[in-house]
Design an enzyme around this catalytic site. Structure first.
Site, PDB file in Angstrom:
ATOM      1  N   LYS A  87       0.827  -1.215   0.000  1.00 29.43           N
ATOM      2  CA  LYS A  87       0.000   0.000   0.000  1.00 29.43           C
ATOM      3  C   LYS A  87       0.860   1.262   0.000  1.00 29.43           C
ATOM      4  O   LYS A  87       0.572   2.214  -0.730  1.00 29.43           O
ATOM      5  CB  LYS A  87      -0.916   0.030   1.234  1.00 29.43           C
ATOM      6  N   THR A  89       3.963   1.629  -1.055  1.00 33.54           N
ATOM      7  CA  THR A  89       4.620   1.725  -2.356  1.00 33.54           C
ATOM      8  C   THR A  89       3.633   2.206  -3.419  1.00 33.54           C
ATOM      9  O   THR A  89       3.970   3.040  -4.276  1.00 33.54           O
ATOM     10  CB  THR A  89       5.210   0.354  -2.746  1.00 33.54           C
ATOM     11  N   ARG A 111       2.105   8.170   6.939  1.00 34.09           N
ATOM     12  CA  ARG A 111       2.433   8.125   8.366  1.00 34.09           C
ATOM     13  C   ARG A 111       3.939   8.162   8.598  1.00 34.09           C
ATOM     14  O   ARG A 111       4.716   7.706   7.761  1.00 34.09           O
ATOM     15  CB  ARG A 111       1.871   6.852   9.000  1.00 34.09           C
ATOM     16  N   LYS A 122      10.155  -5.530  10.507  1.00 35.35           N
ATOM     17  CA  LYS A 122       9.506  -5.008   9.305  1.00 35.35           C
ATOM     18  C   LYS A 122      10.405  -4.098   8.491  1.00 35.35           C
ATOM     19  O   LYS A 122      10.345  -4.071   7.272  1.00 35.35           O
ATOM     20  CB  LYS A 122       8.234  -4.246   9.712  1.00 35.35           C
ATOM     21  N   PHE A 374      -3.354  -1.301   7.200  1.00 35.17           N
ATOM     22  CA  PHE A 374      -3.869  -2.663   7.100  1.00 35.17           C
ATOM     23  C   PHE A 374      -4.896  -2.799   5.967  1.00 35.17           C
ATOM     24  O   PHE A 374      -4.922  -2.011   5.039  1.00 35.17           O
ATOM     25  CB  PHE A 374      -4.447  -3.134   8.432  1.00 35.17           C
ATOM     26  N   PHE A 463       3.840  -8.484  -9.263  1.00 34.56           N
ATOM     27  CA  PHE A 463       5.102  -9.107  -8.879  1.00 34.56           C
ATOM     28  C   PHE A 463       5.670  -9.837 -10.098  1.00 34.56           C
ATOM     29  O   PHE A 463       4.924 -10.189 -11.030  1.00 34.56           O
ATOM     30  CB  PHE A 463       4.902 -10.105  -7.733  1.00 34.56           C
ATOM     31  N   TRP A 492       6.678  -0.451  -8.346  1.00 30.27           N
ATOM     32  CA  TRP A 492       7.863  -0.841  -7.579  1.00 30.27           C
ATOM     33  C   TRP A 492       9.087  -0.928  -8.496  1.00 30.27           C
ATOM     34  O   TRP A 492      10.157  -0.415  -8.162  1.00 30.27           O
ATOM     35  CB  TRP A 492       7.635  -2.194  -6.889  1.00 30.27           C
TER      36      TRP A 492
END
Length: 640
Positions: A87, A89, A111, A122, A374, A463, A492
């Site tokens: 999210k 990215t 954030r 993480k 989330f 991906f 990405w």
């Protein structure tokens, strides 16, 4: 407002994609003064913290009060795997595409990351690949000190609570009153404004001289009579430290045996962080801090931070935190990095103030892209029902992020475990698993977003192992289940150029008259009814089951006047249900509510669905093993 005249940065795209910090270091950022000037921030509205980050004055809101807001877009996701589905990215890649490639005025509002995950398992939270905030070491380490200010303010209140209980336990009524309201040289006992507010709450008339209070009034004024078993205010630290989850304090020889058991939380779980994220001004922050309930007195009445006498001191410590932090993306578009409350105990959003300032700077044809923590069942629902209630801002669209990997998991694939290799089902084409995930979790999360009345654009975060057939199946299913549009994005690996189709779809979704936004529930409903509405409508539960403790708390909070607050569900992010092992879109279950707590200053009630850890622990091999610095060049390596 005109289109910004921005110098966009053009990073060199490499294949294979290097590490995040290598990419960040390879792209020299513009000086932040230049970024500010490009987007219309005046020099006197900028406070520099070095050359690459700055705080922005809230005076912009008054200067641009007559400017129409830009389009307001929230990025959410389907229920993720433990690895996350990108999210952050996506948020950064989307704003790079809108700005550097479609030449729209666009702001990202994200954030601030906690030091806990940065040095834990993480890693940082600056996005990733060619879609990230730079310089990432500035982003992930300290920034402008907002989290440290919250730590200091939180712990001052914690210290004040225990000190007050100590002094009340060791002094007579007269001695306690004399110390709280000492006589001055004129022989009178003047009270401060915060002490006069305590008289107001007690129902006493204000007096110029506390000497005029009766003996009974003096005793009620001086004694808070805090019940230590009801204290909910914990000390905090911005470090993962499992051994602080349960502690005993007061063991020093001078504390006269006044021990009690308590705990530390991580700083981003502090109610002060949630207050920062939801406040609309410094004055509003002060009022919210006043309302913080730290526990109850022995008669069951709430005791506030104002009763403890520390409101204004906390506001002073947090004075600078209300101003958003300005940074930039890898392609030179502006970013506000501001606030970072927990996404389950709290609402998991960046600040209202950052969004408001960004919307004014972007102007009516511009965009502000913000991220919800989330999956959509948690972050998006709280964004709408809590953040948008307090901000008054109307969202324009949802960008819902999905991955083939997560859809395969929800379609019946094997467990995905952080730190272990993916099973072959996730690396090879498997259309039945993808279809199963689309027909369950993707369908439900699109339905959830549509309940609020605004368009949904699905972003399939691609991906390298995804096949064309798998991707096209997701696109087809998303449109079938009510998405306005659905596109594959490669931000990405390709930065903004990889998200141009996503940006174009978003522009189309937000063109024309705004769709009517609606909340999920009315605040006049009972607390129990509001909780049950979220459980049924968003999670797909048949209903809720309240523990006896939860029932007692709901009755107490209603009696104390907190019944009209919105709900902030504290639930696992790994499932729509309370059981993280149940994937897809479970049905036929009852949601258990084991406890309910109140963040009255922040302005919400949070039911606990299962166990919630507010102090993470360090794993066997934390990220700090990889972090290093060259003492000569001061170049940091190992952040990711």
């Amino acid at each position: 407002m005109s289109t910004w005249n921005i110098e966009y940065l053009k990073p060199t795209l490499l294949d294979p994609v290097p590490s995040d910090i290598a990419i960040s270091r390879s792209q020299p950022p513009k000086d932040i003064e230049k970024v500010a000037a490009e987007i219309g921030v005046h020099p006197e509205e900028l406070d520099l913290y070095g050359r690459k980050k700055a705080k922005v004055s809230l005076d912009i809101l008054e200067r641009l009060q007559n400017v129409q807001d830009g389009k307001y877009v929230v990025v959410a996701g389907i229920t993720p795997t433990p690895l996350g589905e990108g999210k952050s990215t996506t948020t950064i890649g989307l704003v790079q595409a809108l700005g550097a490639h479609l030449h729209k005025n666009v702001f990202a509002c994200v954030r601030q990351p906690s030091q806990g995950p940065t040095f834990g398992i993480k890693g940082g939270a600056a996005g990733g690949g060619y879609s990230q905030v730079i310089p990432m070491e500035e982003f992930n380490l300290h920034l402008t000190g907002d989290i440290h200010a919250i730590t200091a303010a939180n712990n001052l209140l914690a210290a004040a609570i225990d000190a007050r209980m100590f002094h009340e336990a060791t002094q007579t009524d007269e001695a306690l009153f004399n110390r709280l309201a000492p006589k001055n040289k004129k022989g009178t006992r003047p009270l401060t404004e915060i002490q006069l507010r305590r008289l107001d709450r007690l129902g006493f008339e204000r007096v110029d001289d506390a000497e005029h209070l009766s003996v009974e009034q003096r005793n009620q004024f001086a004694r808070l009579n805090i019940d230590p078993d009801t204290i909910t205010w914990n000390r905090v630290l911005d470090t993962n430290d499992r051994f602080l989850r349960g502690i005993e304090i007061g063991l020093g020889k001078n504390e006269k045996g006044l021990t009690r058991k308590t705990q530390f939380d991580i700083t981003v779980a502090s109610e002060l962080m949630a207050i920062l994220a939801l406040t609309t001004s410094l004055a509003d922050m002060q009022q919210r801090i006043q309302r913080i309930v730290i526990g109850c007195d022995k008669a069951g009445k709430p005791v506030t931070a104002d009763d403890v006498g520390v409101t204004d001191a906390l506001t002073v410590l947090m004075r600078d935190t209300v101003r958003p932090n300005l940074m930039q993306t890898l392609e030179g578009t502006p970013v506000f990095v501001h606030a970072g409350p927990f996404a389950n105990i709290a609402h998991g959003q960046s600040s209202i103030l950052a969004d408001r300032v960004a919307l004014k700077l972007a102007g009516p044809e511009g965009f502000v892209i913000t991220e919800a923590g989330f999956g959509a069942d948690i972050g998006m629902e709280k964004f709408f029902n809590i953040k948008c209630r307090y901000s008054g801002l109307k969202p324009s669209a949802v960008v819902l992020v999905a991955t083939v990997r997560a859809l395969k998991m929800h379609g019946g694939g094997p467990s995905v475990v952080a730190g272990t290799p993916l099973k072959h089902e996730y690396l090879d084409e498997n259309l039945p698993l993808v279809e199963g995930g689309c027909d369950s979790n993707l369908r439900k999360q699109i339905e959830n977003a549509n309940k609020f009345g605004i368009p949904v654009v699905l972003c399939v975060n691609k991906f390298s192992t995804d096949t064309d057939k798998e991707l096209q199946l997701v696109i087809q299913k998303a449109k079938q289940y009510g998405a306005f549009d659905a596109v594959v994005s490669e931000h990405w690996a390709k930065g903004g150029s990889g998200a141009v189709d996503l940006a174009t779809a978003l522009v189309k979704a937000t063109s024309g008259p705004a769709k009517p936004f609606k909340f999920l529930y009315d605040l006049d409903l009972s607390l129990e009814e509001k909780i049950a509405t979220i459980a049924r409508e968003i999670y797909g539960a048949d209903g809720i089951e309240l523990s006896e403790e939860a029932k007692t708390k709901l009755e107490r909070y209603t009696q104390q006047g907190f019944g009209k607050l919105p709900i902030c569900m504290a639930k696992t992010h790994l499932s729509l249900s309370s059981d993280p092992t149940k994937k897809g879109a479970p049905t036929g279950f009852t949601l258990p509510i084991r406890d309910v707590r109140a963040s009255v200053g922040a302005g919400f009630i949070y039911p606990l669905v299962g166990e919630m850890t507010t102090m993470p622990g360090l794993n066997t091999r934390p990220c700090f093993y990889d972090i290093t610095i060259d003492p000569v060049t001061e170049i940091i390596d190992g952040l990711f």
